[in-house]
Write a protein that holds these residues in place. Structure first.
Motif, mmCIF file in Angstrom:
data_model
loop_
_atom_site.group_PDB
_atom_site.id
_atom_site.type_symbol
_atom_site.label_atom_id
_atom_site.label_comp_id
_atom_site.label_asym_id
_atom_site.label_seq_id
_atom_site.Cartn_x
_atom_site.Cartn_y
_atom_site.Cartn_z
ATOM 1 N N LEU A 1 55.469 64.739 56.921
ATOM 2 C CA LEU A 1 56.690 65.255 57.563
ATOM 3 C C LEU A 1 57.664 64.132 57.932
ATOM 4 O O LEU A 1 58.675 64.371 58.580
ATOM 5 N N GLY A 2 57.315 62.901 57.541
ATOM 6 C CA GLY A 2 58.209 61.770 57.789
ATOM 7 C C GLY A 2 57.906 60.995 59.053
ATOM 8 O O GLY A 2 58.652 60.082 59.413
ATOM 9 N N GLY A 3 56.821 61.351 59.747
ATOM 10 C CA GLY A 3 56.443 60.633 60.961
ATOM 11 C C GLY A 3 55.543 59.444 60.659
ATOM 12 O O GLY A 3 55.174 59.204 59.507
ATOM 13 N N LYS A 4 55.188 58.701 61.699
ATOM 14 C CA LYS A 4 54.297 57.543 61.545
ATOM 15 C C LYS A 4 52.957 57.880 62.184
ATOM 16 O O LYS A 4 52.899 58.266 63.359
ATOM 17 N N SER A 5 51.875 57.743 61.412
ATOM 18 C CA SER A 5 50.555 58.067 61.955
ATOM 19 C C SER A 5 49.515 57.054 61.482
ATOM 20 O O SER A 5 49.699 56.370 60.470
ATOM 21 N N ALA A 6 48.436 56.982 62.239
ATOM 22 C CA ALA A 6 47.297 56.130 61.887
ATOM 23 C C ALA A 6 46.033 56.942 62.110
ATOM 24 O O ALA A 6 46.031 57.903 62.889
ATOM 25 N N PHE A 7 44.960 56.562 61.447
ATOM 26 C CA PHE A 7 43.684 57.267 61.592
ATOM 27 C C PHE A 7 42.598 56.278 62.007
ATOM 28 O O PHE A 7 42.525 55.168 61.474
#
Length: 313
Positions: free
Chosen positions: A38-44
């Motif tokens: 969706l264009g966001g910034k994420s980390a796992f």
């Protein structure tokens, strides 16, 4: 993060399914990919096996622009597998292979603390609370995130076959309930956690509110969702689509609402804008049910806006 094996033919038992489609899954990983799409910034943050499936999953996160600095590979345990049967109504039944699987062996000392401290929102489920060492790592990560000023987002994701008993599941899920700022639950989880409360009543949902909770979100499948804050509550209708597989729909919904909140946390104080964000989240969930598997079906922003526009025509 794990591999879901989804039958190629819906409405059959595991034993009768002629073949399975391999699909990457695992609720927090689905949310991370959903937000990135969706264009966001994420980390796992999590652990997979030092095996073909583990490397495949890590590669999928990278390809989907999820920061992978929190992923670890365990040489002594395999990547978790789940066989997911799709009933004729599109709902799922699970059989898990983890004895133990790599995700259960994440240790507190292995956490990427810097990554956690950078987060605006720290999202998690309850499956990582079932056994140590993962449970201790999970609790420590929550504490680090909270201390760094992140909002804590919780989707308990009831998976009864993984717990030793229903009582253990209820107790485990509620053990961290009062820490969360944002909670997303399903109707089934309301009934389970309130021990038989009417999942559609406001009274049952209100029983699950706690003093620090900023918003409680209740997903109702195709019907949409309900929202509860200290100031207001209401319902946002869903978007009708041709459903094939509900796997990952709740995670897509979570990705949708968290991606909106990350941009502007003041949404939680403005009912009209919160409703708009929830319409977006409902559309994310709806699109994900139109394809088999979770990650392959997660939408991008364009697909969501297109569906919302068509739904208004």
């Amino acid at each position: 993060m794990l591999i879901d094996f989804v039958p190629t033919v819906a409405g059959l038992s595991l034993a009768d399914a002629p073949a399975f489609k391999k699909a990457p899954g695992g609720a927090p990983a689905n949310v991370a990919v959903g937000i990135a799409r969706l264009g966001g910034k994420s980390a796992f943050i999590g652990k997979v096996g030092d095996d073909e499936f583990g490397y495949m999953l890590a590669d999928i996160l990278k390809k989907n622009n999820v920061h992978d600095g929190g992923i670890l590979f365990d040489k002594g345990a395999r990547t978790a597998l789940a066989f997911v049967t799709l009933r004729s109504d599109g709902e799922r039944e699970f059989m898990f292979f983890r004895n133990p699987s790599a995700d259960m062996l994440l240790q507190e000392s292995e956490l990427n603390v810097d990554l956690i401290k950078k987060s605006k929102i720290f999202h998690y489920g309850s499956i990582s609370l079932i056994t140590d060492p993962c449970k201790s790592a999970h609790l420590a990560a929550m504490k680090i995130a909270k201390g760094a000023g992140a909002l804590l987002s919780y989707d308990p994701n009831l998976r009864l076959p993984l717990w030793s008993s229903a009582e253990a599941a209820r107790e485990g899920m509620l053990s961290i309930w009062n820490e969360a700022d944002i909670i997303k639950i399903s109707e089934e989880e309301i009934e389970f956690l309130t021990q038989g409360g009417d999942p559609y009543s406001h009274e049952s949902a209100m029983k699950l509110m706690h003093p620090n909770l900023k918003v409680l979100l209740v997903t109702e499948g195709q019907a949409g969702c309900r929202y509860y804050t200290k100031e207001f509550h209401g319902r946002v209708p869903g978007v009708k689509v041709e459903t094939i597989d509900t796997t990952g729909a709740g995670d897509a919904f979570v990705a949708g609402i968290l991606s909106q909140l990350a941009k502007d946390l003041s949404l939680l104080k403005d009912e009209a804008r919160l409703r708009e964000a929830l319409e977006f989240a409902n559309a994310c969930g709806a699109i994900t049910t139109t394809e088999r598997g979770a990650i392959p079906a997660l939408p991008d922003k364009e697909a969501v806006h297109k569906l919302m526009k068509n739904a208004l025509v």
